[in-house]
Design an enzyme around this catalytic site. Structure first.
Site, short mmCIF file in Angstrom:
data_model
loop_
_atom_site.label_atom_id
_atom_site.label_comp_id
_atom_site.label_asym_id
_atom_site.label_seq_id
_atom_site.Cartn_x
_atom_site.Cartn_y
_atom_site.Cartn_z
N SER A 151 0.56 -0.82 0.10
CA SER A 151 -0.09 -0.25 -0.07
C SER A 151 1.19 1.28 0.10
O SER A 151 1.96 1.30 0.27
CB SER A 151 -1.20 0.20 1.13
OG SER A 151 -1.33 1.39 1.63
N TYR A 164 -0.66 -0.14 10.50
CA TYR A 164 -1.43 -1.00 8.91
C TYR A 164 0.09 -0.32 7.81
O TYR A 164 0.39 -1.28 7.14
CB TYR A 164 -2.48 -0.65 8.73
CG TYR A 164 -2.49 -0.79 7.31
CD1 TYR A 164 -2.79 -2.54 7.13
CD2 TYR A 164 -2.45 -0.01 6.08
CE1 TYR A 164 -3.25 -2.77 5.01
CE2 TYR A 164 -3.22 -0.51 4.50
CZ TYR A 164 -3.22 -1.42 4.15
OH TYR A 164 -3.37 -2.30 3.30
#
Length: 253
Positions: A151, A164
């Site tokens: 990501s 995350y």
């Protein structure tokens, strides 16, 4: 339009295959001729996937699936997965390490220890365990292909996304090291940055966003087909859906 490679006779593992991007990657791999080992916790989603793949096989004669209900926090089960694949096929051609969890969007000091630890376990430790279990099988393939989901959060340093973001930075490091170790082999290892996609995780992360403005997961999954093509030469890179190309690192959206 993204060309679909011929994957007839190829064996592919997809984690997080019961929904979202993983579900559509599994369907597209099977439609291209692969036998998909579909891994997920949700049995109902896996059964829906199996029904779709069987229907496609009835139409075209291509693709098949083996369903593996598995919680990626169960590390010995990941080890057994590699053993089972070895016993049945003695090789693996494709790994799409797609499964991940968001955790919480929160100031870093407010994140509970159990939440942080679970994010790292699911997103990082299980990915390393998959690599350890499946690397020998991918090396047995004449064109092993591994895709690890990342990501842009790994590079943006965006506030409140620390658990995350840290997990995806770690996963990228694993993929790059693995790619460098296997650079002179047939195995190609790359990370995949899907960008904004109409998934449950995205809705959880940005609840006020209109999902209709985002690509459907089937559109995003189609890009992964480029990374599993036996003709692929790139390794140790990140494929960014937003730009449609391989980059040195993901750029913030």
């Amino acid at each position: 339009m993204i060309a679909t490679p011929d994957l007839t006779g190829r064996i592919a593992v997809v984690t997080g295959a019961s929904r979202g991007i993983g579900y559509f990657v599994a369907r597209q791999l099977a439609a291209a001729g692969a036998h998909v080992v579909a891994v997920a916790r949700t049995v109902g989603g896996l059964e829906d996937l199996d029904d779709e793949i069987k229907a496609e096989h009835a139409r075209t004669g291509k693709g098949a699936a083996t369903l593996v209900p598995l919680d990626l926090t169960d590390m010995p089960a990941i080890d057994r997965l590699g053993g089972a694949i070895n016993d049945r096929w003695q090789k693996l051609d494709i790994l799409v390490a797609n499964a991940a969890m968001l955790g919480v969007i929160s100031p870093i000091g407010h994140v509970e220890a159990k939440t942080f630890e679970k994010v790292i376990t699911v997103n990082v430790t299980s990915t390393w365990r998959l690599i350890r279990s499946l690397d020998p099988l991918l090396r047995n393939s004449d064109a092993g292909r591994a895709v690890v989901m990342t990501s842009s959060a790994a590079h943006s340093g965006r506030a409140f996304w620390a658990p995350y973001a840290a997990s995806k930075a770690a996963v990228e490091a694993l993929a790059r090291s693995w790619a460098d170790e296997t650079r002179n082999m047939a195995l190609r290892v790359n990370a995949f940055d899907p960008g904004g996609t109409r998934t449950a995780m995205r809705a959880l992360a940005i609840p006020g966003e209109n999902p209709e403005t985002l690509p459907h997961p089937s559109e995003t999954a189609a890009h992964i087909m480029r990374l599993v093509d036996p003709a692929l030469t790139e390794t140790g890179k990140i494929y960014q859906v937003r730009t449609g190309r391989f980059v040195a690192h993901s750029l913030p959206e």
